[in-house]
Every structure is written in C-alpha cells, then in structure tokens.
Design an enzyme around this catalytic site. Structure first.
Site, mmCIF file in Angstrom:
data_model
loop_
_atom_site.group_PDB
_atom_site.id
_atom_site.type_symbol
_atom_site.label_atom_id
_atom_site.label_comp_id
_atom_site.label_asym_id
_atom_site.label_seq_id
_atom_site.Cartn_x
_atom_site.Cartn_y
_atom_site.Cartn_z
ATOM 1 C CB CYS A 48 -4.826 3.829 5.410
ATOM 2 S SG CYS A 48 -4.452 2.432 6.517
ATOM 3 C CB CYS A 89 -3.437 -0.718 8.897
ATOM 4 S SG CYS A 89 -4.232 -0.900 7.406
ATOM 5 C CB CYS A 95 -1.058 0.137 1.262
ATOM 6 S SG CYS A 95 -0.228 -0.017 2.867
ATOM 7 C CG ASP A 97 -0.184 3.403 4.010
ATOM 8 O OD1 ASP A 97 -0.363 4.107 2.943
ATOM 9 O OD2 ASP A 97 -1.416 2.964 4.495
HETATM 10 FE FE1 FES Z 1 -1.698 -0.044 4.238
HETATM 11 FE FE2 FES Z 1 -3.460 0.691 5.933
HETATM 12 S S1 FES Z 1 -3.667 0.454 3.726
HETATM 13 S S2 FES Z 1 -1.202 0.651 6.025
#
Ligand code: FES
Length: 141
Positions: A58, A102, A33, A35
């Site tokens: 996110c 996450c 993702c 992040d």
């Molecule tokens: Fe990847 Fe939340 S979508 S950390």
C-alpha cells in the site's frame, strides 16, 4: 487523512530498487494485508552506505520504506537497528492508526537485513522483539 509527507514519499519514493552487491537483505510480509517489503543494505565499516527497497504494498508501506531508508543511510548499524516504526511514522508526520502496521514492516525489514548482514559477517544475529502496531496493543496482544 494522509500527511503531505506521506503523499510526497508515496508519489516520489526515495531509494527504490535493488542493490546488487548488498551485504544485508531483509524481506518481510504482513499476513493480513499481503504486502511485502524487501530492504537492501550496503554496509561498509559498520556504516549504512546505501539502502534501497522494493515494496509491493500500500501507499503507506511505500512511504514508510522510503522514509526509513532515508533515515538509516549514513548511520551506524547500531543506530539503524534502533529505528522504530514510531520514529518512521513521526518522520512522516503521522500515519492513520490502521496504517501503523505498514511502518512496522519497515522496522522489521531493516532488522532482518541487519541480521542477514551480521550472519554474513559470522556474527550472532541480534535478538528481535515481537512486532506490534498500535492496534494490536489496543487489543492486548
Ligand atoms: Fe499492509 Fe499497508 S496495508 S502494509
């Protein structure tokens, strides 16, 4: 789909920011993702005196880092190390399955920060496990 607690910690995250005199810093990212989460620890006499985070990610990652820092402040380094992503998700009254990774970021970032602290102290870093979210387990990694 999100619990009240997730929404609360997303809207009003606790412990956002940096600690200038942090003696343990851990930064991790999730390749899928994109992040990124960074955790700062101020450890004194083996106690997590303060913890702060910067998360570029996110809402669930922000809520997870907020809750995770709340859960480790005041704990011993050993207890903070034992904090699992599952415990973080449970403290948030659950995360949707696709958002479990996450919370894994929070566990991973804390482990990195603690090992950064241990290395700074001239100690052996502790062995980390492989980090999986629930979905990875389902697919048998
Ligand atoms: Fe990847 Fe939340 S979508 S950390």
């Amino acid at each position: 789909m999100y619990s009240e607690k997730v929404m609360d910690h997303f809207r009003n995250p606790r412990n956002v920011g940096e600690i200038e005199e942090a003696n343990g810093i851990g930064e991790v990212g999730n390749a899928k993702c994109g992040d990124i989460m960074k955790i700062y620890l101020d450890i004194e006499n083996n106690i997590i005196k303060d913890a702060k985070f910067m998360t570029f990610g996110c809402g669930s990652a922000i809520a997870s880092s907020s809750m995770a820092t709340e859960l480790i402040i005041g704990k011993t380094v050993e207890d903070a190390w034992e904090l699992t992503n599952k415990a973080v998700a449970e403290a948030l009254d659950g995360l949707p399955p696709v958002k479990m990774h996450c919370s894994v970021l929070a566990e991973e970032a804390i482990h990195k920060a603690i090992n950064d602290y241990r290395i700074n102290q001239g100690l052996e870093p502790w062995e980390t496990k492989e980090y999986h979210d629930i979905h990875d387990h389902v697919h048998g990694h």
